[in-house]
Enzyme design. Structure first.
Site, PDB file in Angstrom:
ATOM      1  N   ASP A  93      -3.274   5.276  -5.765  1.00  0.00           N
ATOM      2  CA  ASP A  93      -2.120   4.554  -5.218  1.00  0.00           C
ATOM      3  C   ASP A  93      -1.774   3.288  -6.014  1.00  0.00           C
ATOM      4  O   ASP A  93      -2.637   2.470  -6.333  1.00  0.00           O
ATOM      5  CB  ASP A  93      -2.423   4.177  -3.762  1.00  0.00           C
ATOM      6  CG  ASP A  93      -1.175   3.831  -2.978  1.00  0.00           C
ATOM      7  OD1 ASP A  93      -0.552   2.798  -3.277  1.00  0.00           O
ATOM      8  OD2 ASP A  93      -0.832   4.598  -2.056  1.00  0.00           O
ATOM      9  N   SER A 137       3.928   3.958  -4.078  1.00  0.00           N
ATOM     10  CA  SER A 137       3.464   4.693  -2.901  1.00  0.00           C
ATOM     11  C   SER A 137       4.666   5.242  -2.118  1.00  0.00           C
ATOM     12  O   SER A 137       5.463   5.999  -2.675  1.00  0.00           O
ATOM     13  CB  SER A 137       2.571   3.793  -2.051  1.00  0.00           C
ATOM     14  OG  SER A 137       1.767   4.541  -1.173  1.00  0.00           O
TER      15      SER A 137
END
Length: 297
Positions: free
Chosen positions: A193, A80
């Site tokens: 993610d 991320s």
């Protein structure tokens, strides 16, 4: 704060032939054309940069501390926000240049709200352009440091380490928080993610060949301030969900660095300078332990 740092702060604002590698035990990393190999005391050093949205700016400060101490990091795994910082670092940007970029980039340069639909608040085209623009379209396999951006396969739930191909697209996939970003498509797979499966990717750094892994966990305790919108609610929920897994992964590192980010909200992109400073302080504090484990003065 010393004069040099004041000057910097004053600047302002797993498939053969594929870039996708399932991050499982025993998996072999994709070959790199220009991987750095600078062992210290016979150990190749890797860094695992965790997720944390706006708190990810603290990664830059940690890298500044390591850079000043001449700790040669040759392997980078990022999840991320950590994949965004990690891509720049792996591509050869100094952490000081990264700070300059971080303080200048505006939210509108990343938040492409006009592309949102029922699957997410925004698309990743703007973030992809930003990354590839600064990195001059350098693909992952050409980076001077070995790099992987960690994402999650939406269909299978597998952790995926992207080690080849379009860097901007890889970063977008790793940063695609469900509900905030539309799921990213990379080589035919829908990815979201990496924090869902590996918020602090220590295992991926080891898979890439690191003997000693420095983990940077920028996550903090959930803030108690009222959540004023959907974006803030999603980020807070995502952090709560991944906290236990992040703590477990961090414990598997040789050195764990945890900047004090609790006072900053993960959705507050206005505190970039302060978060960089928090990272720098944490990096400085970890140097004695790191040097001890490396057997260097």
């Amino acid at each position: 704060m010393d004069m040099q740092r004041r000057q910097w702060l004053a600047l302002g604002a797993g498939l053969a032939g594929s870039g996708l590698v399932r991050a499982q035990a025993g998996g072999k990393p994709a070959p790199h054309a220009a991987a750095i190999a600078r062992p210290v005391a016979g150990k190749t050093i890797g860094i695992a940069l965790g997720g944390g949205s706006a708190r990810g700016f603290a990664h830059i400060g940690v890298l500044q501390a390591l850079d000043e101490a001449k700790i040669p990091v040759s392997i980078v795994a990022g999840t991320s926000a950590g994949s965004l910082v990690g891509a720049f670092y792996a591509a050869g940007f100094s952490p000081w240049k990264m700070q300059e970029v971080a303080l200048k980039v505006k939210d509108i340069d990343v938040a492409d709200l006009s592309s949102g639909n029922k699957r997410g608040m925004m698309g990743g085209a703007a973030l992809k352009r930003l990354v590839n623009g600064f990195l001059e379209n350098m693909p992952i396999e050409k980076m001077p440091r070995r790099f992987a951006a960690v994402a999650t396969d939406l269909a299978t739930g597998e952790k995926v380490a992207i080690q080849r191909g379009d860097t901007g697209a890889a970063v977008v996939a790793s940063c695609s928080i469900p509900g905030v970003f539309i799921p990213a498509t990379f080589e035919g797979r829908e990815l979201v993610d990496g924090g869902l499966t590996s918020p602090v990717p220590v295992g991926v750094a080891r898979q890439l060949g690191a003997d000693l892994v420095i983990a940077v966990d920028v996550g903090g305790k959930p803030t108690t301030k009222p959540r004023s919108g959907l974006y803030e609610i999603i980020l807070q929920s995502f952090e709560i969900m991944g906290r236990s897994l992040a703590q477990l992964e961090g414990k598997t590192a040789n050195v764990l660095i945890q900047p004090r980010t609790d006072e900053f909200d993960s959705s507050d992109f206005s505190a970039r300078r302060e978060m960089i400073e928090a990272g720098y302080a944490a990096g400085q504090a970890a140097l004695p332990e790191l040097r001890r484990k490396l057997g260097i003065a």
